[in-house]
Design an enzyme around this catalytic site. Structure first.
Site, short mmCIF file in Angstrom:
data_model
loop_
_atom_site.label_atom_id
_atom_site.label_comp_id
_atom_site.label_asym_id
_atom_site.label_seq_id
_atom_site.Cartn_x
_atom_site.Cartn_y
_atom_site.Cartn_z
N LYS A 150 0.83 -1.21 0.00
CA LYS A 150 0.00 0.00 0.00
C LYS A 150 0.88 1.27 0.00
O LYS A 150 2.10 1.18 0.12
CB LYS A 150 -0.94 -0.04 1.21
CG LYS A 150 -1.83 -1.32 1.22
CD LYS A 150 -2.93 -1.31 0.17
CE LYS A 150 -3.42 -2.67 -0.27
NZ LYS A 150 -4.31 -3.40 0.58
C1 LIG Z 1 -5.30 -4.57 0.93
C2 LIG Z 1 -6.77 -4.45 0.96
C3 LIG Z 1 -7.52 -4.78 2.11
C4 LIG Z 1 -6.92 -5.48 3.28
O1 LIG Z 1 -5.92 -4.79 3.91
P1 LIG Z 1 -5.06 -5.50 5.05
O2 LIG Z 1 -4.38 -4.38 5.73
O3 LIG Z 1 -4.12 -6.44 4.35
O4 LIG Z 1 -6.00 -6.23 5.94
C5 LIG Z 1 -8.86 -4.52 2.13
N1 LIG Z 1 -9.49 -3.98 1.06
C6 LIG Z 1 -8.83 -3.70 -0.08
C7 LIG Z 1 -9.58 -3.08 -1.21
C8 LIG Z 1 -7.46 -3.95 -0.17
O5 LIG Z 1 -6.80 -3.71 -1.31
#
Ligand SMILES: *Cc1c(COP(=O)(O)O)cnc(C)c1O
Length: 378
Positions: free
Chosen positions: A183
């Site tokens: 991210k």
């Molecule tokens: C990455 C992601 C998540 C989950 O995030 P985590 O921090 O790994 O739990 C949820 N929704 C979307 C759209 C994502 O891309």
């Protein structure tokens, strides 16, 4: 052999390493002063009254639904075109996910298809800001207000994006962010919930840590007291000070990192604009993008063959997302089929996410553009 250009890499520098080192030596590793500071800075950045940091965006979404009292017998509307976590948390609180097709331009939930699936049981909408592209907040807010629904934003992709001049983080009853390794900022794993509702923030804080009326800092630090009471049946979803120390460094760099993403995205726009058979990401004049992803659509060339061709030239690509109706578990439990989601299927069959991250160099971006031209000519 030519080096392999990864699809994604985190931007970790000496600052993060020093910050973790300091926490390691401090004797306080779990949630404590660094976490408190990270929460204050995160709230300030997003413009929300409160920020609560947790172990993941999945945890953030789960706690949001729990704190809003959503559970058995309820229905929650979200996009069919999302990551598993968005849908799983709805099932985990005992509610039923109701999945809606996407808009063909933004790849976000199509607001014009929401009202048709609202029933007496519907309690909330979880809009997902795909690739950092903010959802149509105006239309979604109107529907939510009219039907008395909560809004929980899945902003895993959207940290730093803006909608009509306002940063993502204050539109929904809660907004959930991710600090997963791919991210825009990362703490390895991690997440945050922002909200302007202080009662809700208190409830989420309690649920984040066993249901304690106070956290470990208030029990073990010099200002602490050994006594605590359990107010609720909570989870163990806190972030640690080791992670928060990384998060503080990352948040400081966020705008700079996003500016590099933007620079590379513009190189892609210019470099790919004249190529037939490629549809480039839509730019909405009402939003400012954080360029979390660079999703292109291949309108004439086979998508899977393209990804294999790119990999042979040393470039990693990805696909966002495999729609829910293609996963065996959701097929079985939600009885959903591709034919109800023509836009999601249309996008899925053509979508490729190109490498886009600040660790790349300008020459890497140019190499990706040249390679795309070469692969498409094969
Ligand atoms: C990455 C992601 C998540 C989950 O995030 P985590 O921090 O790994 O739990 C949820 N929704 C979307 C759209 C994502 O891309």
């Amino acid at each position: 052999m030519k080096k392999f250009l990864s699809y994604s890499l985190p931007s970790i520098g000496l600052e993060e390493i020093k910050a973790v080192n300091k926490v390691l030596k401090s004797g306080w590793l779990t949630m404590g002063p660094e976490t408190k500071l990270f929460e204050q800075q995160f709230a300030r950045y997003t413009g929300a009254k409160s920020a609560i940091v947790v172990n993941s965006c999945t945890g953030a979404l789960h706690l949001s639904l729990l704190a809003l009292g959503i559970g058995r017998g309820d229905e929650v509307i979200t996009s069919v075109y999302t990551f598993a976590a968005t849908i799983n948390v709805i099932i985990q609180v005992g509610a039923k996910p109701v999945l809606v097709d996407i808009d063909k331009k933004t790849y976000n939930i199509d607001p014009s298809k929401i009202e048709a699936v609202i029933t007496r049981k519907t309690r909330a909408i979880i809009p997902v800001h795909f690739a950092g592209q903010p959802c149509d907040q105006k239309k979604i807010a109107k529907i939510a207000k009219k039907n008395k629904l909560y809004i929980v934003e899945d902003a895993a992709h959207a940290l730093g994006s803006e909608y009509q001049g306002k940063r993502i983080g204050t539109f929904g009853d809660t907004t959930c962010f991710s600090f997963y390794a791919t991210k825009n900022i990362t703490t390895g794993d991690g997440g945050a919930i922002t909200t302007n509702n202080e009662k809700l923030a208190d409830k989420i804080k309690t649920l984040r840590l066993h249901g304690f009326d106070k956290d470990a800092w208030k029990r073990y630090s010099d200002k602490g007291n050994w006594y605590y009471e359990i107010k609720d049946c909570g989870w163990k979803y806190n972030l640690t000070d080791l992670q928060s120390a990384i998060g503080i460094c990352q948040l400081k760099k966020l705008d700079k990192l996003n500016a590099i993403r933007k620079k590379y995205a513009l190189l892609y726009y210019h470099g790919l604009a004249s190529i037939k058979g490629i549809e480039l990401p839509f730019i909405d004049p009402n939003v400012k993008l954080n360029y979390h992803l660079y999703p292109i659509l291949l309108t004439t060339y086979n998508r899977n063959k393209f990804i294999t061709g790119m990999a042979q030239q040393g470039i990693g690509c990805s696909v966002h997302f495999i729609p829910a109706y293609l996963h065996p578990y959701y097929q079985k439990t939600l009885m959903i089929k591709a034919k109800s989601y023509p836009n999601a299927q249309w996008v899925y069959e053509r979508e490729v996410s190109l490498p886009l991250y600040p660790k790349m160099k300008t020459e890497d971006v140019n190499y990706v553009i040249r390679t795309i031209k070469k692969v498409l000519q094969q």
